[in-house]
Design a protein around this motif. Structure first.
Motif, PDB file in Angstrom:
ATOM      1  N   GLN A 297      -1.080   0.001  -6.883  1.00 27.23           N
ATOM      2  CA  GLN A 297      -1.996  -0.538  -5.868  1.00 27.23           C
ATOM      3  C   GLN A 297      -3.365  -0.782  -6.484  1.00 27.23           C
ATOM      4  O   GLN A 297      -4.011  -1.779  -6.208  1.00 27.23           O
TER       5      GLN A 297
ATOM      6  N   ALA B  70      -3.241  -3.897  -8.391  1.00 27.18           N
ATOM      7  CA  ALA B  70      -3.241  -5.067  -7.527  1.00 27.18           C
ATOM      8  C   ALA B  70      -4.623  -5.275  -6.917  1.00 27.18           C
ATOM      9  O   ALA B  70      -5.110  -6.395  -6.810  1.00 27.18           O
ATOM     10  N   ALA B  71      -5.251  -4.142  -6.546  1.00 22.78           N
ATOM     11  CA  ALA B  71      -6.571  -4.247  -5.926  1.00 22.78           C
ATOM     12  C   ALA B  71      -7.562  -4.829  -6.919  1.00 22.78           C
ATOM     13  O   ALA B  71      -8.338  -5.722  -6.593  1.00 22.78           O
ATOM     14  N   ALA B  72      -7.492  -4.319  -8.147  1.00 22.79           N
ATOM     15  CA  ALA B  72      -8.408  -4.808  -9.162  1.00 22.79           C
ATOM     16  C   ALA B  72      -8.141  -6.278  -9.445  1.00 22.79           C
ATOM     17  O   ALA B  72      -9.063  -7.072  -9.629  1.00 22.79           O
TER      18      ALA B  72
ATOM     19  N   ALA C  76      -6.960  -8.532  -7.361  1.00 21.72           N
ATOM     20  CA  ALA C  76      -7.485  -9.362  -6.283  1.00 21.72           C
ATOM     21  C   ALA C  76      -9.008  -9.415  -6.343  1.00 21.72           C
ATOM     22  O   ALA C  76      -9.622 -10.428  -6.064  1.00 21.72           O
TER      23      ALA C  76
END
Lengths: 494, 176
Positions: free
Chosen positions: B82, B85-87, B89
């Motif tokens: 996660q 993915a967060a980084a 985005a």
């Protein structure tokens, strides 16, 4: 607790405070829904308006703006795939896919209901947890605070970017900028270079507006087409329906729990919470194949997770003065401008105000439901406002806001400098949150560190001799070790 | 995907590392010119900034070393999915190449000119000019609307600050 809340509400709820919270909520939704305006930007641009109001009017307005802006951001995320906030990025993946299938309204309504539900759960946690935690925090003294600040800064440096070293550099630079002005102990000048305007330090609100709002205008300017709108904005599609919402009740409950947990950790806010909740829901999901192609469950998880983290980030902010994310950092700046210094003593000194504000949070949450439905029905076209005309108007507001804080042009210069710095950091992939939060926490860290060392007979050993700070230090070491192992593994795998 | 692609050097590490080292050096220089004892005592004003500067220098040196040994772009094999993915985005869109350098340059100059114009012309006139010039630069082509917005917004902002907040925005020395 209930009695405190009732007393706070009784003393704080006036016609003026309720009206200003409602106005703030409406303004937050509208401005947050404008494409290219993030929630942080919205709060930063609108915060200066509250500096000249009485706290009982200004703070409800600001909390309304805060809540409205976070919800408003999901509207362009779903309709045109431009997440208004980083926290809405997961919502954008599923919501925009749904919008392209002609289910924009269902996605918008799911986002609204999940937001309100997550927010409500977290606000109740906030109300019941904060005061006991603050009572516990009264036992903290300088060594505990020093390590807690260090812990928060390390966490935010570690999770908010792709490189720990860059995050750390960002935080340290912020702390260095925070040293500008007079030394709190000796009164000696530091990094002032003859500018009397710098004696009071670098003004917080102007540099925040610059780093978040002005840098965004630069980022938009460098794109080939500024804010091109794609996607169905005005389509009349079926509503969500109660059954579809009720089917997600466990997802919403679980995601809210995760959101509260993540939000409460000092230094970590809604941006992380939304991905943690979204990822957890995806792993557990029976309809995993829908993820990425328009999953209502994904929207429910992401939105309840990120909105639940919002009141939760207020816990470390109110108890320790540590903002959970950038929006909370701006909010903290506005609280301080109102003379409310967050920390455990806040409940003793301004208990009525704080419980009154909790009441405002509950009220705005209920209002959000109504306002959100109106926004879904009437405000969808707002995402069509071209960014090319919006950006210059935002620029004018930024300049006026930066000037108004202290009414001098030097602060407008700080805003411009902040804009260029923020732009450079974004282009170099250096996260901005560690800088901003270190700028805010730097003075507190310095004070507690120096006080601990001054009163300690054993020098630096004081931090391991006290149980709470030793525990925090152990956690900090574990976090750093985890980061190092992850980096080494990535290198081995790469 | 070819292995070499993972080991591509990341120039931003070198730049950020160098800037961090320079900033740390400048801070130490500014602090040491005051002639305080080294290492600074806890009581002295230089104590905390020196610690921060040492930390900043260390982070800078680490980045330079990382760039020299060709560390893979972080996030490639991140164990925390996660967070990766967060980084991902978060970084998306900002780090890419500058597609319209002339427009970026024009807007940056415009912002500086706006700042410089407030003193002589005052907030309202400078804002009218800023909107009227920057909207077309950003690609807005409906001239009539742009002009109307340029005239209305600054007056509205001025009135809002004057009437509701009692803040007098700069009026400009050119008009006396």
């Amino acid at each position: 607790m209930i009695a405190d809340l009732a007393a706070g509400v009784a003393s704080f709820f006036t016609v003026a405070s309720v009206v200003s919270a409602t106005l703030g909520l409406a303004a937050g939704i509208v401005v947050g829904a404008l494409p290219g305006l993030t929630a942080t930007m919205t709060v930063a641009v609108l915060a200066p308006f509250t500096f000249f109001m009485d706290a009982s009017i200004g703070l409800p307005f600001l909390l309304g703006v805060y809540k409205g802006a976070i919800y408003g951001g999901s509207i362009p995320a779903i309709l045109i795939n431009t997440p208004g906030t980083n926290a809405a990025a997961a919502t954008a993946i599923e919501g925009f896919a749904l919008a392209r299938k002609g289910r924009a309204r269902a996605a918008l309504e799911m986002s609204l209901y999940a937001s309100v539900a997550g927010d409500m759960i977290a606000t109740l946690v906030l109300i019941f947890v904060t005061a006991p935690l603050a009572a516990m925090a009264l036992r903290f003294s300088s060594p505990e605070y020093a390590i807690l600040y260090l812990f928060a800064l390390t966490m935010i440096a570690g999770v908010s970017g792709r490189s720990f070293a860059k995050g750390a550099a960002s935080a340290l630079l912020g702390a260095l900028v925070g040293c500008v002005g007079l030394d709190p102990m000796s009164g000696a000048q530091r990094f002032v270079f003859g500018y009397s305007d710098l004696l009071g330090g670098v003004a917080l609100v102007p540099i925040l507006i610059g780093m978040f709002a002005l840098s965004e205008i630069f980022i938009q300017a460098e794109r080939r087409t500024v804010g091109a709108v794609s996607g169905d904005v005005d389509g009349l599609d079926p509503a969500l329906g109660w059954r579809a919402f009720a089917a997600q009740r466990w997802t919403i409950l679980r995601s809210s729990g995760l959101g509260v947990f993540v939000g409460t950790l000092p230094g970590i806010g809604s941006e992380i919470a939304c991905w943690v909740a979204y990822g957890a829901a995806q792993r557990r999901s029976k309809a995993r194949h829908e993820y990425g192609r328009g999953s209502l469950e994904g929207v429910a998880a992401a939105e309840s997770g990120n909105n639940a983290s919002v009141p939760a980030t207020l816990i470390p902010m109110l108890v320790f003065g540590i903002p959970g994310d950038t929006v909370t950092a701006v909010l903290l700046g506005a609280f301080m401008a109102q003379g409310l210094l967050p920390g455990p003593l806040l409940f003793q000194n301004s208990g009525d105000t704080i419980y009154g504000l909790f009441g405002i949070l509950l009220l705005t949450n209920v209002l959000l439901l109504g306002f959100g439905l109106i926004a879904i029905a009437r405000l969808r076209a707002i995402v069509r406002v071209p960014q090319a005309i919006l950006a210059p108007c935002v620029l004018v507001l930024c300049f006026a806001g930066a000037y108004s804080a202290n009414q001098n042009m030097f602060d407008v210069g700080v805003l411009v400098a902040g804009g260029f710095l923020g732009y450079a950091m974004r282009k170099l992939d250096v996260p901005i949150p560690p800088f901003v939060i270190a700028l805010l926490l730097g003075p507190g860290l310095e004070n507690s560190l120096r006080q601990s060392l001054l009163f300690s007979p054993d020098g630096w050993l004081v931090f391991v001799q006290r149980p709470i700070s030793a525990t925090l230090l152990a956690l900090l070491a574990a976090f750093l070790a985890f980061q190092a192992v992850a980096a080494l593994r990535a290198r081995a795998a790469g | 995907m070819r292995m070499a692609c993972h080991h591509r050097r990341d120039p931003s590490r070198l730049i950020v590392g160098a800037v961090a080292l320079l900033a740390a050096g400048a801070a130490v220089l500014a602090l040491s010119r005051r002639g305080a004892a080294w290492p600074p005592s806890v009581q002295s004003a230089e104590f905390f900034p020196s610690l921060v500067a040492i930390g900043l220098g260390t982070a800078g040196a680490l980045l330079v070393v990382q760039s020299a040994v060709g560390l893979p772009r972080a996030g490639a094999g991140d164990p925390g999915a996660q967070e990766g993915a967060a980084a991902e985005a978060r970084g998306r869109g900002d780090v890419g190449p500058v597609e319209a350098p002339w427009r970026l340059g024009a807007v940056m100059l415009g912002v500086l000119a706006f700042h410089a114009a407030i003193g002589p012309f005052g907030m309202v006139v400078a804002s009218v000019l800023a909107i009227a010039v920057l909207a077309p630069v950003l690609g807005y082509r409906r001239w009539g609307v742009a002009l109307l917005v340029a005239l209305i917004t600054p007056v509205a902002v001025w009135l809002m600050f004057r009437r509701t907040l009692n803040v007098l925005l700069p009026t400009g020395w050119l008009w006396g």
